[in-house]
Design a protein around this motif. Structure first.
Motif, PDB file in Angstrom:
ATOM      1  N   MET A   1       0.837  -1.202   0.000  1.00 28.14           N
ATOM      2  CA  MET A   1       0.000   0.000   0.000  1.00 28.14           C
ATOM      3  C   MET A   1       0.872   1.252   0.000  1.00 28.14           C
ATOM      4  SD  MET A   1      -2.988  -0.920   2.776  1.00 28.14           S
ATOM      5  CE  MET A   1      -4.054  -2.352   2.643  1.00 28.14           C
ATOM      6  N   ARG A   2       1.882   1.273   0.834  1.00 30.67           N
ATOM      7  CA  ARG A   2       2.758   2.439   0.914  1.00 30.67           C
ATOM      8  C   ARG A   2       3.525   2.645  -0.394  1.00 30.67           C
ATOM      9  NH1 ARG A   2       6.405   2.130   6.098  1.00 30.67           N
ATOM     10  NH2 ARG A   2       6.583   4.377   5.696  1.00 30.67           N
ATOM     11  N   ALA A   3       3.934   1.554  -1.005  1.00 30.66           N
ATOM     12  CA  ALA A   3       4.697   1.659  -2.245  1.00 30.66           C
ATOM     13  C   ALA A   3       3.854   2.241  -3.375  1.00 30.66           C
ATOM     14  CB  ALA A   3       5.236   0.288  -2.643  1.00 30.66           C
ATOM     15  N   GLN A   4       2.568   1.912  -3.403  1.00 30.98           N
ATOM     16  CA  GLN A   4       1.705   2.415  -4.477  1.00 30.98           C
ATOM     17  C   GLN A   4       1.032   3.744  -4.122  1.00 30.98           C
ATOM     18  OE1 GLN A   4      -1.154  -0.740  -4.986  1.00 30.98           O
ATOM     19  NE2 GLN A   4      -2.460  -0.064  -3.304  1.00 30.98           N
ATOM     20  N   LYS A   5       1.326   4.234  -2.926  1.00 30.68           N
ATOM     21  CA  LYS A   5       0.802   5.519  -2.456  1.00 30.68           C
ATOM     22  C   LYS A   5      -0.724   5.539  -2.343  1.00 30.68           C
ATOM     23  CE  LYS A   5       4.796   7.461  -1.990  1.00 30.68           C
ATOM     24  NZ  LYS A   5       5.309   7.792  -0.630  1.00 30.68           N
ATOM     25  N   PHE A   6      -1.307   4.395  -2.053  1.00 27.41           N
ATOM     26  CA  PHE A   6      -2.731   4.314  -1.758  1.00 27.41           C
ATOM     27  C   PHE A   6      -2.994   3.078  -0.915  1.00 27.41           C
ATOM     28  CE2 PHE A   6      -7.033   2.792  -2.174  1.00 27.41           C
ATOM     29  CZ  PHE A   6      -7.797   3.941  -2.090  1.00 27.41           C
ATOM     30  N   GLY A   7      -3.730   3.268   0.151  1.00 30.89           N
ATOM     31  CA  GLY A   7      -4.153   2.130   0.973  1.00 30.89           C
ATOM     32  C   GLY A   7      -5.184   2.563   1.984  1.00 30.89           C
ATOM     33  N   ARG A   8      -6.037   1.633   2.345  1.00 29.33           N
ATOM     34  CA  ARG A   8      -7.062   1.901   3.351  1.00 29.33           C
ATOM     35  C   ARG A   8      -7.099   0.740   4.334  1.00 29.33           C
ATOM     36  NH1 ARG A   8      -6.502   6.132   1.232  1.00 29.33           N
ATOM     37  NH2 ARG A   8      -8.049   7.360   0.078  1.00 29.33           N
ATOM     38  N   ILE A   9      -6.955   1.048   5.612  1.00 26.80           N
ATOM     39  CA  ILE A   9      -7.119   0.060   6.674  1.00 26.80           C
ATOM     40  C   ILE A   9      -8.290   0.523   7.525  1.00 26.80           C
ATOM     41  CG2 ILE A   9      -6.083  -1.054   8.685  1.00 26.80           C
ATOM     42  CD1 ILE A   9      -3.344  -0.623   7.364  1.00 26.80           C
ATOM     43  N   ILE A  10      -9.341  -0.283   7.531  1.00 31.48           N
ATOM     44  CA  ILE A  10     -10.559   0.047   8.263  1.00 31.48           C
ATOM     45  C   ILE A  10     -10.802  -1.040   9.302  1.00 31.48           C
ATOM     46  CG2 ILE A  10     -13.052   0.413   8.076  1.00 31.48           C
ATOM     47  CD1 ILE A  10     -12.506   1.166   5.093  1.00 31.48           C
ATOM     48  N   THR A  11     -10.918  -0.645  10.535  1.00 30.97           N
ATOM     49  CA  THR A  11     -11.160  -1.594  11.619  1.00 30.97           C
ATOM     50  C   THR A  11     -12.609  -1.517  12.069  1.00 30.97           C
ATOM     51  OG1 THR A  11      -8.864  -1.396  12.402  1.00 30.97           O
ATOM     52  CG2 THR A  11     -10.486  -2.290  13.949  1.00 30.97           C
ATOM     53  N   VAL A  12     -13.285  -2.652  12.049  1.00 30.38           N
ATOM     54  CA  VAL A  12     -14.637  -2.718  12.607  1.00 30.38           C
ATOM     55  C   VAL A  12     -14.485  -2.678  14.122  1.00 30.38           C
ATOM     56  CG1 VAL A  12     -16.717  -4.113  12.871  1.00 30.38           C
ATOM     57  CG2 VAL A  12     -15.555  -3.996  10.645  1.00 30.38           C
ATOM     58  N   GLY A  13     -14.942  -1.597  14.714  1.00 33.13           N
ATOM     59  CA  GLY A  13     -14.714  -1.399  16.139  1.00 33.13           C
ATOM     60  C   GLY A  13     -15.946  -1.634  16.986  1.00 33.13           C
ATOM     61  N   SER A  14     -16.080  -0.806  18.016  1.00 33.87           N
ATOM     62  CA  SER A  14     -17.184  -0.930  18.964  1.00 33.87           C
ATOM     63  C   SER A  14     -17.359   0.403  19.672  1.00 33.87           C
ATOM     64  CB  SER A  14     -16.868  -2.016  19.988  1.00 33.87           C
ATOM     65  OG  SER A  14     -17.729  -1.940  21.108  1.00 33.87           O
ATOM     66  N   SER A  15     -18.582   0.709  20.058  1.00 40.07           N
ATOM     67  CA  SER A  15     -18.798   1.917  20.849  1.00 40.07           C
ATOM     68  C   SER A  15     -18.071   1.830  22.178  1.00 40.07           C
ATOM     69  CB  SER A  15     -20.292   2.148  21.077  1.00 40.07           C
ATOM     70  OG  SER A  15     -20.869   1.056  21.778  1.00 40.07           O
ATOM     71  N   GLY A  16     -17.741   0.596  22.609  1.00 42.48           N
ATOM     72  CA  GLY A  16     -17.000   0.413  23.847  1.00 42.48           C
ATOM     73  C   GLY A  16     -15.591   0.955  23.798  1.00 42.48           C
ATOM     74  N   MET A  17     -15.086   1.284  22.601  1.00 41.41           N
ATOM     75  CA  MET A  17     -13.772   1.906  22.488  1.00 41.41           C
ATOM     76  C   MET A  17     -13.773   3.328  23.045  1.00 41.41           C
ATOM     77  SD  MET A  17     -12.760   0.644  18.682  1.00 41.41           S
ATOM     78  CE  MET A  17     -11.709  -0.807  18.394  1.00 41.41           C
ATOM     79  N   GLU A  18     -14.957   3.944  23.081  1.00 32.99           N
ATOM     80  CA  GLU A  18     -15.067   5.311  23.591  1.00 32.99           C
ATOM     81  C   GLU A  18     -15.877   5.387  24.881  1.00 32.99           C
ATOM     82  OE1 GLU A  18     -15.097   8.531  20.316  1.00 32.99           O
ATOM     83  OE2 GLU A  18     -16.591   7.055  19.700  1.00 32.99           O
ATOM     84  N   GLN A  19     -16.842   4.523  25.012  1.00 37.82           N
ATOM     85  CA  GLN A  19     -17.723   4.514  26.184  1.00 37.82           C
ATOM     86  C   GLN A  19     -17.904   3.066  26.618  1.00 37.82           C
ATOM     87  OE1 GLN A  19     -21.242   7.246  26.314  1.00 37.82           O
ATOM     88  NE2 GLN A  19     -22.400   5.349  26.249  1.00 37.82           N
ATOM     89  N   PRO A  20     -17.094   2.582  27.573  1.00 31.88           N
ATOM     90  CA  PRO A  20     -17.120   1.166  27.940  1.00 31.88           C
ATOM     91  C   PRO A  20     -18.531   0.641  28.173  1.00 31.88           C
ATOM     92  CG  PRO A  20     -15.317   2.257  29.049  1.00 31.88           C
ATOM     93  CD  PRO A  20     -16.103   3.337  28.368  1.00 31.88           C
ATOM     94  N   ILE A  21     -18.778  -0.552  27.635  1.00 38.58           N
ATOM     95  CA  ILE A  21     -20.094  -1.159  27.702  1.00 38.58           C
ATOM     96  C   ILE A  21     -20.162  -2.097  28.915  1.00 38.58           C
ATOM     97  CG2 ILE A  21     -21.765  -2.601  26.469  1.00 38.58           C
ATOM     98  CD1 ILE A  21     -20.272  -1.791  23.872  1.00 38.58           C
ATOM     99  N   PRO A  22     -21.127  -1.921  29.790  1.00 35.79           N
ATOM    100  CA  PRO A  22     -21.244  -2.808  30.947  1.00 35.79           C
ATOM    101  C   PRO A  22     -21.316  -4.272  30.525  1.00 35.79           C
ATOM    102  CG  PRO A  22     -22.726  -0.935  31.172  1.00 35.79           C
ATOM    103  CD  PRO A  22     -22.176  -0.877  29.783  1.00 35.79           C
ATOM    104  N   ASN A  23     -20.619  -5.112  31.297  1.00 32.75           N
ATOM    105  CA  ASN A  23     -20.604  -6.566  31.092  1.00 32.75           C
ATOM    106  C   ASN A  23     -19.837  -6.999  29.843  1.00 32.75           C
ATOM    107  OD1 ASN A  23     -21.408  -9.002  32.432  1.00 32.75           O
ATOM    108  ND2 ASN A  23     -22.829  -9.411  30.759  1.00 32.75           N
TER     109      ASN A  23
END
Length: 262
Positions: A131-153
């Motif tokens: 990706m770096r060599a071709q000067k284009f790349g996308r890394i997208i991580t499927v996350g969670s709202s718990g990354m910003e506001q911890p989810i109980p349990n």
């Protein structure tokens, strides 16, 4: 709007259903060649056929288990061989079982650290040089709202996903100059097998159906309901596009306003 995605090649992990599938669908509709991964070949073959019907010039299913780091090398090699390269990497995996912080076991931390932290970073590092060599790349991580506001349990998820937040931001700053962006797409309460699973414990404790629990929880969200996967995937396609080239190191929420802080 033309997203400039035609001719791009994507590897979408955990794409047999749910959030990963929704991103794969959106990419296919914009003409992206897609490799999808998961643990069951039969399911992946059905997804690949549906992606081709939706507009993908090519689609292939590749089995891989994120709990095994050696599978990440095999997955990367197979995706490159099938597509000729990978321009877009979507990192996705199943979530750990519910538990409180007091119930959390070290053995579970170690087990899930592999799937949530080590394997995603490993395959990203494997695909990043091209990706770096071709000067284009996308890394997208499927996350969670718990990354910003911890989810109980969901203590295991809250703890381990926080490591990915730090990694994503650090990496984004290092590779932005190379035309590579790194973002987290954080769902709130979206109807998937995972949200049904996390609602089942509460349903059992309260003597309610899963549907009742989800309906009641939906009313606490500013949007007044759970989201749909079709409302999530298109944002993934946008983040993968040329139009999103100046968005990096960010957590993008698709949560109906569920996370309450600014």
């Amino acid at each position: 709007m033309d997203l400039g995605l035609k001719g791009k090649r994507a590897l979408v992990m955990g794409a047999s259903k749910g959030l990963g599938r929704s991103i794969a669908d959106a990419l296919a509709a914009d003409g992206v060649a897609v490799a999808v991964s998961g643990r069951e070949q039969a399911s992946l073959d059905k997804v690949a056929a549906a992606l081709i019907a939706a507009g993908a010039p090519k689609a292939v299913g590749i089995t891989a288990d994120v709990s095994k780091v050696e599978d990440m090398d095999r997955l990367a090699d197979a995706a490159i061989a099938a597509l000729g390269g990978v321009d877009i990497l979507v990192l996705n995996h199943g979530g750990p079982p519910p538990c409180t912080a007091l119930e959390m076991k070290e053995s579970d931390l170690i087990l899930w650290f592999q799937s949530i932290v080590v394997s995603p970073i490993h395959i990203a590092m494997r695909l990043l040089p091209a990706m770096r060599a071709q000067k284009f790349g996308r890394i997208i991580t499927v996350g969670s709202s718990g990354m910003e506001q911890p989810i109980p349990n969901l203590a295991l998820s809250n703890t381990l996903r926080a490591a990915i937040v730090g990694w994503n931001k650090t990496l984004a700053n290092e590779v932005a100059v190379d035309g590579v962006t790194c973002n987290i797409l954080a769902p709130g309460a979206i109807v998937t097998d995972r949200t049904r699973q996390t609602s089942s414990g509460q349903a059992q404790r309260e003597g309610k159906s899963v549907e009742q629990v989800m309906e009641e929880r939906g009313k606490t969200i500013p949007a007044g309901r759970y989201g749909l996967t079709d409302e999530y995937g298109p944002m993934g396609a946008f983040l993968a596009s040329e139009r999103a080239g100046y968005i990096t190191g960010s957590i993008i929420r698709v949560d109906g306003g569920m996370v309450r802080h600014v």
